[in-house]
Write a protein that holds these residues in place. Structure first.
Motif, mmCIF file in Angstrom:
data_model
loop_
_atom_site.group_PDB
_atom_site.id
_atom_site.type_symbol
_atom_site.label_atom_id
_atom_site.label_comp_id
_atom_site.label_asym_id
_atom_site.label_seq_id
_atom_site.Cartn_x
_atom_site.Cartn_y
_atom_site.Cartn_z
ATOM 1 N N CYS A 241 -22.719 -1.532 55.383
ATOM 2 C CA CYS A 241 -23.972 -1.580 56.155
ATOM 3 C C CYS A 241 -24.633 -0.200 56.180
ATOM 4 N N GLY A 242 -24.118 0.714 55.377
ATOM 5 C CA GLY A 242 -24.717 2.040 55.303
ATOM 6 C C GLY A 242 -24.401 2.905 56.504
ATOM 7 N N TYR A 243 -25.397 3.678 56.928
ATOM 8 C CA TYR A 243 -25.195 4.693 57.968
ATOM 9 C C TYR A 243 -24.747 4.104 59.306
ATOM 10 N N ASN A 244 -25.026 2.827 59.581
ATOM 11 C CA ASN A 244 -24.642 2.237 60.872
ATOM 12 C C ASN A 244 -23.456 1.286 60.755
ATOM 13 N N THR A 245 -22.616 1.510 59.743
ATOM 14 C CA THR A 245 -21.451 0.640 59.531
ATOM 15 C C THR A 245 -20.528 0.587 60.746
ATOM 16 N N GLU A 246 -20.296 1.728 61.382
ATOM 17 C CA GLU A 246 -19.337 1.810 62.483
ATOM 18 C C GLU A 246 -19.937 1.434 63.842
ATOM 19 N N TYR A 247 -21.226 1.128 63.879
ATOM 20 C CA TYR A 247 -21.869 0.826 65.158
ATOM 21 C C TYR A 247 -21.808 -0.667 65.456
ATOM 22 N N SER A 248 -21.664 -0.982 66.730
ATOM 23 C CA SER A 248 -21.618 -2.380 67.164
ATOM 24 C C SER A 248 -22.322 -2.513 68.510
ATOM 25 N N GLY A 249 -22.537 -3.746 68.921
ATOM 26 C CA GLY A 249 -23.113 -3.999 70.235
ATOM 27 C C GLY A 249 -24.498 -3.395 70.407
ATOM 28 N N MET A 250 -24.716 -2.822 71.576
ATOM 29 C CA MET A 250 -26.034 -2.306 71.927
ATOM 30 C C MET A 250 -26.417 -1.084 71.102
ATOM 31 N N ARG A 251 -25.426 -0.298 70.655
ATOM 32 C CA ARG A 251 -25.747 0.871 69.846
ATOM 33 C C ARG A 251 -26.277 0.462 68.476
ATOM 34 N N PHE A 252 -25.745 -0.622 67.915
ATOM 35 C CA PHE A 252 -26.309 -1.167 66.682
ATOM 36 C C PHE A 252 -27.722 -1.699 66.939
ATOM 37 N N ALA A 253 -27.901 -2.323 68.105
ATOM 38 C CA ALA A 253 -29.220 -2.874 68.450
ATOM 39 C C ALA A 253 -30.270 -1.767 68.549
ATOM 40 N N MET A 254 -29.879 -0.573 68.999
ATOM 41 C CA MET A 254 -30.830 0.534 69.102
ATOM 42 C C MET A 254 -31.356 0.935 67.721
ATOM 43 N N PHE A 255 -30.469 0.987 66.735
ATOM 44 C CA PHE A 255 -30.912 1.256 65.356
ATOM 45 C C PHE A 255 -31.838 0.141 64.871
ATOM 46 N N TYR A 256 -31.490 -1.072 65.214
ATOM 47 C CA TYR A 256 -32.274 -2.237 64.801
ATOM 48 C C TYR A 256 -33.663 -2.213 65.448
ATOM 49 N N LEU A 257 -33.704 -1.918 66.741
ATOM 50 C CA LEU A 257 -34.973 -1.838 67.461
ATOM 51 C C LEU A 257 -35.843 -0.710 66.917
ATOM 52 N N SER A 258 -35.218 0.410 66.600
ATOM 53 C CA SER A 258 -35.966 1.555 66.074
ATOM 54 C C SER A 258 -36.630 1.217 64.743
ATOM 55 N N GLU A 259 -35.914 0.474 63.901
ATOM 56 C CA GLU A 259 -36.478 0.118 62.593
ATOM 57 C C GLU A 259 -37.760 -0.698 62.743
#
Length: 363
Positions: A241-259
Motif C-alpha cells: 500500500c506504499g507509504y501508508n502500509t503500516e497505518y490502520s484505523g483512523m490514522r489511515f483514514a486521515m491519509f485517505y481524507l487528505s487525498e
C-alpha cells in the motif's frame, strides 16, 4: 467577507456581546465552515468516484448500503473509526503518529484562500497563489515522514518515490503558474479571476490562450495528488500500500481524507486559474435576471459559488476518467516524461504567453 462579518457583529449585538469579542472570534468561523463543508464534500467525492469507476468499468459500484448505495461512504467511515490503531514496535512512534495529523492540517488554509465569490474570500492576501503552492507542498513532507517513521522498506520506497515525482513535476507547474501570473499581471487569486471577466463569458478565460498550460497543470496535479497513472507511491501490486502500509484505523483514514481534500482543493485552484473561477460561462449571472432584485442581489453570490464548484467537479470527473482508463506508469518512464517532455514544453509555453502578453500591451 465583509457581509459575513457585519452579520456576525449584528447577531452578537442583539445579545449585548461586545464587538471586540466578535473581532477575535470571527476568524474561527471560516475554519469551522470549511471543515464541516469539507467532510460533506469528501463523503460525496468518495461515493461519486466509486459510482463512476463502476460505470466506466461496467460494474455496479456501491448499491447495498442505503438507497443506491449513498450511505456506503458513511459505513466505511464508521468502520475505520472502530478499527484498532496499530503502531509497529520498531517504528518512530512520535513521528508515526504525527504524520497523519500534519498531512490534514494544510487543507483548511488552502481552501480558505480560494475566492468562492466576489464577496466570500475567507483570506484574501495579495500573494495567495504563492501561499497555495507552499501549503499544497506540505503533504509531501508528511508522506516522507510517515514512510520513514514506519520502519518498513515498502513504506520508505513509496515515500521516496513520492519525493522523486513531486520534484520532477514541480518545475513544469511553476513555469505554468508564471504564465498565469503574466496574463493576469497579479499573483492574487481574486485578481486572476477578475482578469478573466469578459462580456462573452468563456472567451475571456485563460484556458483559451493557455490551453497547453492547462494540460500541463492538469498532468502535474495528478502527479501531486498521486493519482493514476502517477500513483507510484501507493502501488499496491509492488508496495502493498506504499507509504501508508503500516497505518490502520483512523490514522489511515486521515491519509485517505487528505487525498480527497487535496483533490477538491487543487481542482478549485485550476478552476480559478484557467476557467474563470466563480465567473459565469455566459458572461452574465442568471440570479439577477430570474429573481426579484432584493433576492437576486444576494443569490448572485451563491450562483458564483455554484459555478466555481461545478467547474471543479467537471475536472474531478476527468481525473476519475483518467484513473479508469490509463494504467500505472513505470517510475523511470514517469520521470523521463516530466524532465524530457513536460519541462521543455512548459518553458516554450511560457515564452509564448509572454510574447502574447507583450503583443497585447503594445496593441
Amino acid at each position: 467577507m465583509n457581509m459575513l462579518y457585519f452579520l456576525y457583529i449584528e447577531f452578537l449585538a442583539k445579545y449585548n456581546i461586545p464587538q471586540w469579542f466578535g473581532d477575535i472570534t470571527f476568524y474561527f468561523i471560516p475554519g469551522i465552515i470549511i471543515f464541516f463543508a469539507l467532510l460533506v464534500v469528501i463523503l460525496f467525492l468518495v461515493l461519486i468516484e466509486r459510482k463512476l469507476l463502476g460505470w466506466f468499468t461496467q460494474r455496479k459500484g456501491p448499491n447495498r448500503v442505503g438507497l443506491w448505495g449513498v450511505l456506503q461512504t458513511v459505513a466505511d467511515a464508521l468502520k475505520l473509526l472502530c478499527k484498532e490503531n496499530i503502531t509497529p514496535d520498531k517504528s518512530n512512534k512520535v513521528l508515526f503518529n504525527l504524520a497523519p495529523i500534519l498531512i490534514f492540517l494544510p487543507v483548511i488554509p488552502i481552501l480558505g484562500i480560494i475566492p468562492y465569490s466576489s464577496e466570500f474570500t475567507f483570506v484574501n492576501l495579495r500573494t495567495n497563489m504563492l501561499i497555495f503552492i507552499v501549503f499544497a507542498s506540505l503533504p509531501v513532507l508528511c508522506i516522507l515522514l510517515g514512510g520513514w517513521a514506519s520502519n518498513n522498506k515498502y513504506s520508505l520506497i513509496g515515500a521516496v518515490r513520492n519525493i522523486a515525482q513531486i520534484l520532477a513535476f514541480e518545475l513544469p507547474m511553476a513555469f505554468t503558474l508564471i504564465g498565469i501570473a503574466a496574463l493576469a499581471s497579479s499573483i492574487n487569486l481574486s485578481d486572476i479571476t477578475l482578469a478573466q471577466n469578459n462580456a462573452n463569458g468563456v472567451v475571456g478565460w485563460f484556458i483559451i490562450p493557455n490551453i497547453i498550460g492547462f494540460i500541463i497543470m492538469f498532468i502535474c496535479t495528478l502527479a501531486e495528488l498521486n493519482r493514476c497513472p502517477f500513483d507510484l507511491p501507493e502501488a499496491e501490486s509492488e508496495l502493498i500500500c506504499g507509504y501508508n502500509t503500516e497505518y490502520s484505523g483512523m490514522r489511515f483514514a486521515m491519509f485517505y481524507l487528505s487525498e480527497y481534500s487535496m483533490l477538491f482543493a487543487n481542482t478549485l485552484f485550476i478552476s480559478v486559474l484557467f476557467l474563470g473561477g466563480y465567473l459565469s460561462p455566459f458572461g452574465k449571472y442568471l440570479a439577477p435576471i430570474l429573481l426579484p432584485e432584493s433576492i437576486g442581489n444576494v443569490a448572485i453570490y451563491f450562483e458564483q459559488a455554484f459555478w466555481l464548484i461545478l467547474k471543479s467537479f467537471l475536472i474531478i470527473f476527468i481525473v476519475i476518467w483518467v484513473r479508469a482508463t490509463l494504467p500505472r506508469m513505470a517510475s523511470f518512464d514517469l520521470l523521463k516524461f516530466s524532465w524530457c517532455w513536460l519541462l521543455p514544453i512548459s518553458i516554450l509555453n511560457l515564452f509564448f504567453i509572454i510574447i502574447l502578453k507583450c503583443g497585447g500591451l503594445c496593441a
